[in-house]
Design a protein around this motif. Structure first.
Motif: not given
Length: 487
Positions: A193-216
């Motif tokens: 989502s995005q507003s005039d003051t802030e933006i939200f992203y789904g993120v995942q920690q970068v590891t050797t196994r991080a390859c899916s589109a899921d995020y916690e």
């Protein structure tokens, strides 16, 4: 130059002080020098101050280009002086006049005058400086500083701290990586989502196994100079996992909807970001304009939010911006409700001492105008009652679909006037919202209790919670049941 003053003897030294400050200020401004005292109150300053930390007055520093050019092009520009020329001489020496120098200008007794002219009859109520036509324009422009300047409410608002307007953030590319202060890298998976003051992203920690589109986790991105720093400060102070865990153990709670801060940092020297747990979706995203919720859902939501408010209030903070956009529901665990969005969080009780009620001490109407308290409308620091009243407005809105002032939100002053009108008329507010339809009795009792709270009064959270929870049990429901947002 002909100058004379009509002042009482007891006020003579004050007038001379202010005259001295004014002349010194003009001298400093004319040559682009920083001040070492405030010309308004006399408070001692450091060279890089732009505002007086004592009275809040903006400090003059440089004249405009035309004035500077004219002053530098005139080699023989005379300095302003009073008939007794030693005042101007003092400007060339010590930055502060001594007591002896003051006595020299005020004289030994009540009959002396600054100008040497015959003294006018004393008037103890006057603090007036009259300047004749032959007086210097420099001194004439300074005389308002010598006159009495009562600090009205409007003046206080003008001197209140003004928050720097932050520019809206620009979206980052999905797949881009950011690094928090602990050195952990986070990959932007999805723009949420995005507003005039802030933006939200789904993120995942970068590891050797991080390859899916899921995020916690989710990443909240905003301008570095915006209010996100206030939220970061709150989360680091009041939302420590160890403190939350201890609170839940002491209160025998299985859940408390306060998000933790799992990381934070700066990006591209322009943005600040926070790493938060994935809390689900906002309540607002499930509600269309004018849509209502069931009494059961409203009571479940309110009990969960009240739990969070009690915790943060006990930790010296108030939320100050409660509304559906800052409430999250995790539908993988649909009985869990989070209260987020602490950009306007206010430390109402630093070191255990409640702040005093003072209108204009903060930006008026700050937060979601439809739901903030009257205190926030008036620019007073929000207190515990502010949060509880805002929650009451939310409950009414969720049950009725709108509030009496919903259509007036473009004019915050009118919204404030409507809220003030109903502060002592909860029955009238109920009638305005529901007409002849029945309103939940527990909600009306809750509103009556929170509207009668004093500014510094500690609420009876147990009583408030028991009233809402008892009404929920009468409906055959509990907090452990999933929240059903279908009407």
């Amino acid at each position: 130059m002909k100058v004379f003053m009509e002042i009482s003897y007891s006020e003579g030294q004050f007038a001379l002080f202010m005259l001295y400050f004014t002349l010194k200020r003009q001298e400093a401004c004319s040559v682009g020098m920083p001040l070492n005292f405030c010309p308004e109150c006399g408070f001692k300053l450091l060279t890089n101050f732009k505002f007086c930390p004592s009275c809040g007055q903006k400090l003059p520093f440089l004249l405009d280009t035309a004035q500077v050019d004219s002053s530098t092009s005139s080699p023989a520009a005379p300095q302003t002086s009073v008939t007794d020329g030693s005042v101007a001489a003092q400007l060339q020496s010590s930055p502060w006049p001594t007591q002896a120098e003051l006595i020299q200008h005020t004289g030994d007794g009540p009959a002396s005058s600054v100008s040497g002219l015959p003294r006018s009859p004393l008037r103890r109520t006057q603090k007036l400086v009259k300047v004749t036509e032959s007086a210097s324009p420099l001194l004439a422009s300074a005389t308002p500083l010598l006159a009495a300047s009562p600090k009205s409410a409007a003046a206080a608002k003008n001197k209140s701290k003004r928050m720097k307007r932050a520019s809206p953030p620009k979206p980052l590319e999905e797949g881009e990586q950011v690094t928090d202060t602990a050195g952990v890298q986070w990959k932007l998976v999805k723009l949420l989502s995005q507003s005039d003051t802030e933006i939200f992203y789904g993120v995942q920690q970068v590891t050797t196994r991080a390859c899916s589109a899921d995020y916690e986790h989710i990443l909240k991105l905003a301008s570095k100079d915006g209010k996100i720093f206030n939220e970061q400060n709150f989360l680091q102070r009041a939302a420590k996992p160890t403190s939350v865990k201890k609170w839940k153990k002491d209160k025998q709670m299985d859940f408390l909807g306060l998000p933790s801060c799992d990381g934070f940092g700066l990006h591209a020297d322009s943005y600040r970001f926070l790493i938060l747990p994935n809390m689900g979706q906002t309540l607002q995203s499930f509600m269309l304009e004018g849509e209502v919720l069931s009494e059961k859902a409203v009571l479940q939501l309110s009990c969960r939010i009240l739990d969070v408010l009690e915790y943060i209030h006990e930790n010296e903070y108030v939320h100050a911006d409660i509304h559906a956009e800052n409430i999250y529901i995790d539908f993988t665990k649909p009985s869990q409700v989070y209260l987020a969005g602490y950009c306007h969080a206010f430390r109402y009780c630093p070191s255990g001492k409640h702040v005093e009620y003072r209108e204009g001490s903060r930006t008026p109407h700050e937060g979601a105008v439809e739901f903030i308290s009257v205190d926030s409308h008036k620019g007073a620091g929000p207190s515990r009652r502010s949060d509880l009243q805002a929650l009451g407005y939310c409950m009414l809105s969720w049950l009725a679909g709108a509030l009496p002032w919903t259509s007036l939100t473009d004019c915050p002053a009118k919204v404030m006037a409507e809220k003030e009108r109903y502060m002592t008329d909860v029955q009238g507010l109920r009638t305005q919202c529901f007409g002849r339809k029945k309103m939940a009795g527990a909600v009306q009792v809750y509103l009556s209790q929170v509207m009668s709270l004093q500014y510094t009064e500690k609420p009876d959270y147990q009583q408030l919670h028991s009233g809402l929870l008892g009404a929920l049990h009468k409906l055959g429901a509990s907090l452990d049941q999933p929240i059903d947002l279908q009407v």
